[in-house]
Design a protein around this motif. Sequence first.
Motif, mmCIF file in Angstrom:
data_model
loop_
_atom_site.group_PDB
_atom_site.id
_atom_site.type_symbol
_atom_site.label_atom_id
_atom_site.label_comp_id
_atom_site.label_asym_id
_atom_site.label_seq_id
_atom_site.Cartn_x
_atom_site.Cartn_y
_atom_site.Cartn_z
ATOM 1 N N ARG A 120 0.860 -1.135 0.210
ATOM 2 C CA ARG A 120 0.051 0.069 0.115
ATOM 3 C C ARG A 120 1.005 1.355 -0.085
ATOM 4 N NH1 ARG A 120 -4.853 -1.202 4.501
ATOM 5 N NH2 ARG A 120 -6.125 -2.862 3.203
ATOM 6 N N SER A 121 0.344 2.331 -0.813
ATOM 7 C CA SER A 121 1.160 3.512 -0.859
ATOM 8 C C SER A 121 2.583 3.456 -1.424
ATOM 9 C CB SER A 121 1.051 4.278 0.598
ATOM 10 O OG SER A 121 -0.037 4.466 0.974
ATOM 11 N N ALA A 122 2.863 2.461 -2.173
ATOM 12 C CA ALA A 122 4.171 2.338 -2.647
ATOM 13 C C ALA A 122 4.830 3.275 -3.255
ATOM 14 C CB ALA A 122 4.085 1.099 -3.646
ATOM 15 N N ASN A 123 4.042 4.270 -4.040
ATOM 16 C CA ASN A 123 4.515 5.562 -4.517
ATOM 17 C C ASN A 123 4.940 6.551 -3.664
ATOM 18 O OD1 ASN A 123 4.381 4.485 -7.221
ATOM 19 N ND2 ASN A 123 2.270 5.333 -7.531
ATOM 20 N N ALA A 124 4.206 6.446 -2.406
ATOM 21 C CA ALA A 124 4.601 7.663 -1.317
ATOM 22 C C ALA A 124 5.643 7.118 -0.778
ATOM 23 C CB ALA A 124 3.311 7.487 -0.437
ATOM 24 N N TRP A 125 5.934 5.766 -0.462
ATOM 25 C CA TRP A 125 7.137 5.306 0.312
ATOM 26 C C TRP A 125 8.328 5.537 -0.623
ATOM 27 C CZ3 TRP A 125 7.864 4.519 5.008
ATOM 28 C CH2 TRP A 125 6.751 3.876 5.800
ATOM 29 N N PHE A 126 8.204 5.363 -2.145
ATOM 30 C CA PHE A 126 9.364 5.655 -2.970
ATOM 31 C C PHE A 126 9.627 6.795 -2.915
ATOM 32 C CE2 PHE A 126 10.335 7.302 -7.365
ATOM 33 C CZ PHE A 126 11.632 6.661 -7.332
ATOM 34 N N MET A 127 8.840 8.039 -3.045
ATOM 35 C CA MET A 127 9.124 9.510 -2.993
ATOM 36 C C MET A 127 9.564 9.868 -1.668
ATOM 37 S SD MET A 127 8.142 10.551 -6.006
ATOM 38 C CE MET A 127 8.607 12.189 -5.581
ATOM 39 N N LEU A 128 9.156 9.150 -0.512
ATOM 40 C CA LEU A 128 9.855 9.527 0.650
ATOM 41 C C LEU A 128 11.256 9.308 0.610
ATOM 42 C CD1 LEU A 128 9.528 10.321 3.799
ATOM 43 C CD2 LEU A 128 9.147 8.043 4.398
ATOM 44 N N ILE A 129 11.731 8.029 0.089
ATOM 45 C CA ILE A 129 13.114 7.696 0.079
ATOM 46 C C ILE A 129 13.814 8.693 -0.983
ATOM 47 C CG2 ILE A 129 14.789 5.777 -0.357
ATOM 48 C CD1 ILE A 129 12.413 3.763 0.793
ATOM 49 N N PHE A 130 13.190 8.750 -1.989
ATOM 50 C CA PHE A 130 13.828 9.374 -3.189
ATOM 51 C C PHE A 130 13.943 11.008 -2.736
ATOM 52 C CE2 PHE A 130 14.390 11.065 -7.407
ATOM 53 C CZ PHE A 130 15.390 10.407 -7.731
ATOM 54 N N ALA A 131 13.421 11.543 -1.919
ATOM 55 C CA ALA A 131 13.251 12.721 -1.620
ATOM 56 C C ALA A 131 14.866 13.423 -1.134
ATOM 57 C CB ALA A 131 12.232 13.205 -0.616
ATOM 58 N N GLY A 132 15.600 12.479 -0.538
ATOM 59 C CA GLY A 132 16.670 12.922 -0.095
ATOM 60 C C GLY A 132 17.590 13.620 -1.126
ATOM 61 N N THR A 133 17.535 12.963 -2.468
ATOM 62 C CA THR A 133 18.115 13.504 -3.716
ATOM 63 C C THR A 133 17.780 14.913 -3.991
ATOM 64 O OG1 THR A 133 16.804 12.572 -5.282
ATOM 65 C CG2 THR A 133 18.712 11.258 -4.113
ATOM 66 N N LEU A 134 16.645 15.270 -3.544
ATOM 67 C CA LEU A 134 16.158 16.748 -3.988
ATOM 68 C C LEU A 134 16.997 17.936 -3.566
ATOM 69 C CD1 LEU A 134 12.275 16.294 -3.756
ATOM 70 C CD2 LEU A 134 13.856 15.617 -5.687
ATOM 71 N N PHE A 135 17.722 17.974 -2.474
ATOM 72 C CA PHE A 135 18.566 18.820 -2.076
ATOM 73 C C PHE A 135 19.821 18.592 -2.240
ATOM 74 C CE2 PHE A 135 14.442 18.526 0.222
ATOM 75 C CZ PHE A 135 13.891 19.662 0.008
ATOM 76 N N PRO A 136 20.834 19.492 -1.976
ATOM 77 C CA PRO A 136 22.234 19.387 -2.309
ATOM 78 C C PRO A 136 22.845 18.925 -0.907
ATOM 79 C CG PRO A 136 21.728 21.757 -2.066
ATOM 80 C CD PRO A 136 20.409 21.121 -2.444
ATOM 81 N N PHE A 137 23.877 17.857 -1.007
ATOM 82 C CA PHE A 137 24.546 17.442 0.048
ATOM 83 C C PHE A 137 25.059 18.309 1.059
ATOM 84 C CE2 PHE A 137 25.357 13.685 -2.881
ATOM 85 C CZ PHE A 137 24.099 12.976 -2.291
ATOM 86 N N GLN A 138 25.342 19.759 0.653
ATOM 87 C CA GLN A 138 25.814 20.569 1.612
ATOM 88 C C GLN A 138 24.726 21.099 2.703
ATOM 89 O OE1 GLN A 138 26.191 20.609 -1.652
ATOM 90 N NE2 GLN A 138 28.119 20.974 -2.183
ATOM 91 N N MET A 139 23.591 20.855 2.420
ATOM 92 C CA MET A 139 22.438 21.378 3.183
ATOM 93 C C MET A 139 22.596 20.477 4.543
ATOM 94 S SD MET A 139 19.114 22.443 1.032
ATOM 95 C CE MET A 139 18.158 22.644 2.458
ATOM 96 N N TYR A 140 22.989 19.123 4.179
ATOM 97 C CA TYR A 140 23.040 18.248 5.397
ATOM 98 C C TYR A 140 24.371 18.309 6.400
ATOM 99 C CZ TYR A 140 20.017 15.792 1.893
ATOM 100 O OH TYR A 140 18.842 15.759 1.094
ATOM 101 N N LEU A 141 25.040 18.920 5.814
ATOM 102 C CA LEU A 141 26.342 18.792 6.549
ATOM 103 C C LEU A 141 26.459 19.479 7.997
ATOM 104 C CD1 LEU A 141 29.094 19.962 4.065
ATOM 105 C CD2 LEU A 141 28.688 17.849 5.005
ATOM 106 N N VAL A 142 25.679 20.609 8.357
ATOM 107 C CA VAL A 142 25.450 21.025 9.599
ATOM 108 C C VAL A 142 24.872 20.074 10.686
ATOM 109 C CG1 VAL A 142 24.913 22.907 11.161
ATOM 110 C CG2 VAL A 142 25.927 23.419 8.780
ATOM 111 N N PRO A 143 23.417 19.994 10.272
ATOM 112 C CA PRO A 143 22.859 19.012 11.313
ATOM 113 C C PRO A 143 23.336 17.512 11.328
ATOM 114 C CG PRO A 143 21.704 19.111 9.140
ATOM 115 C CD PRO A 143 22.742 20.011 9.281
ATOM 116 N N LEU A 144 24.148 17.040 10.230
ATOM 117 C CA LEU A 144 24.848 15.811 10.440
ATOM 118 C C LEU A 144 26.018 15.810 11.170
ATOM 119 C CD1 LEU A 144 24.733 13.040 9.021
ATOM 120 C CD2 LEU A 144 26.366 13.976 6.954
ATOM 121 N N PHE A 145 26.928 17.101 11.055
ATOM 122 C CA PHE A 145 27.988 17.174 11.957
ATOM 123 C C PHE A 145 27.705 16.971 13.455
ATOM 124 C CE2 PHE A 145 31.099 19.595 14.284
ATOM 125 C CZ PHE A 145 32.184 19.030 13.806
ATOM 126 N N PHE A 146 26.414 17.807 13.477
ATOM 127 C CA PHE A 146 26.467 17.896 15.393
ATOM 128 C C PHE A 146 25.690 16.531 15.752
ATOM 129 C CE2 PHE A 146 26.267 22.555 14.220
ATOM 130 C CZ PHE A 146 27.312 22.935 15.284
#
Length: 294
Positions: A120-146
């Motif tokens: 159920r909601s296979a497309n929603a699960w796919f979009m949730l996982i794939f959403a991580g590629t919509l933003f540049p990796f630099q945006m993750y560095l500060v929260p990821l570092f802390f």
Amino acid sequence: MAVDTSDPAFIAALIEKEKRSKSLGLPRLVPAVFLLLVYLVPFYYLFVTVFKSTDEYLNSGVLDLPRSLSPFVDNVVQAWTMADMGRAAFNSLSYGLLGAALAVGLAAAAAFGLTRLRLRSANAWFMLIFAGTLFPFQMYLVPLFFGYQRLGLINSWFGMLLIYTAICIPFPLLVLRNAFSSIGREIDEAARIEGASEWRVFRSMIVPNAKGPLIALFLLQFTFIWNDLLFSSILANGPQVRSIMTALQSLQGTYASSGPNVVVTASLISSIPTVLLFVFLRKHFMSGLQLAGN
């Protein structure tokens, strides 16, 4: 109506057509040769630099031919010892092999669930996982570092493997979702009638039919991890866990004592594993790209 090939008029027309095609091909050939030469200049610079000592490099023209081939061994030794490239290469190799294998394996399992299990909601699960590629990796560095700092994962081998595996899942999932969807469902149904479990269907039926895309994705993700400098320079700059690219970066900068010839030699050494992988697996890589494109 049959054409008389022995007719002089016919032969003259063929000769004229050949001359016209050659005259039209020359304007295309000249820019192609020029672009080829421009493309080969960096490779020429690479191969003449690795055979020069630091003094020869500084006192001669950048594109001059080396006077001897013997400095190459000294450059390799300096690059290997000054940057501790042996340990860094082992770290990058472990990150690349395990991270790419885990990412592709998890993406394959997720793609199987999204395409073959009628979730159920296979497309929603796919979009949730794939959403991580919509933003540049630099945006993750500060929260990821802390976050890594609080969990004690800074400068740790497991922390680097974890982040590389996570960021390499979405793209393989996209490709494998399309590849698995193109496989006929008759295979699944026949296997289940015979009493095969879902794991057996996945392992023995789906994976062998997607061998090409799986190998192509593994090569792409391994290359990404091997060439990564962004995450490795922020999360793992310690000498015990740093990657090959971070070690290469240490040879450059204000406080580096190595010459450009040593840096270029180190760059050549760092490119060898990915080149060898593509050479030995190029057949599977090209077939995988064709299947993934379909």
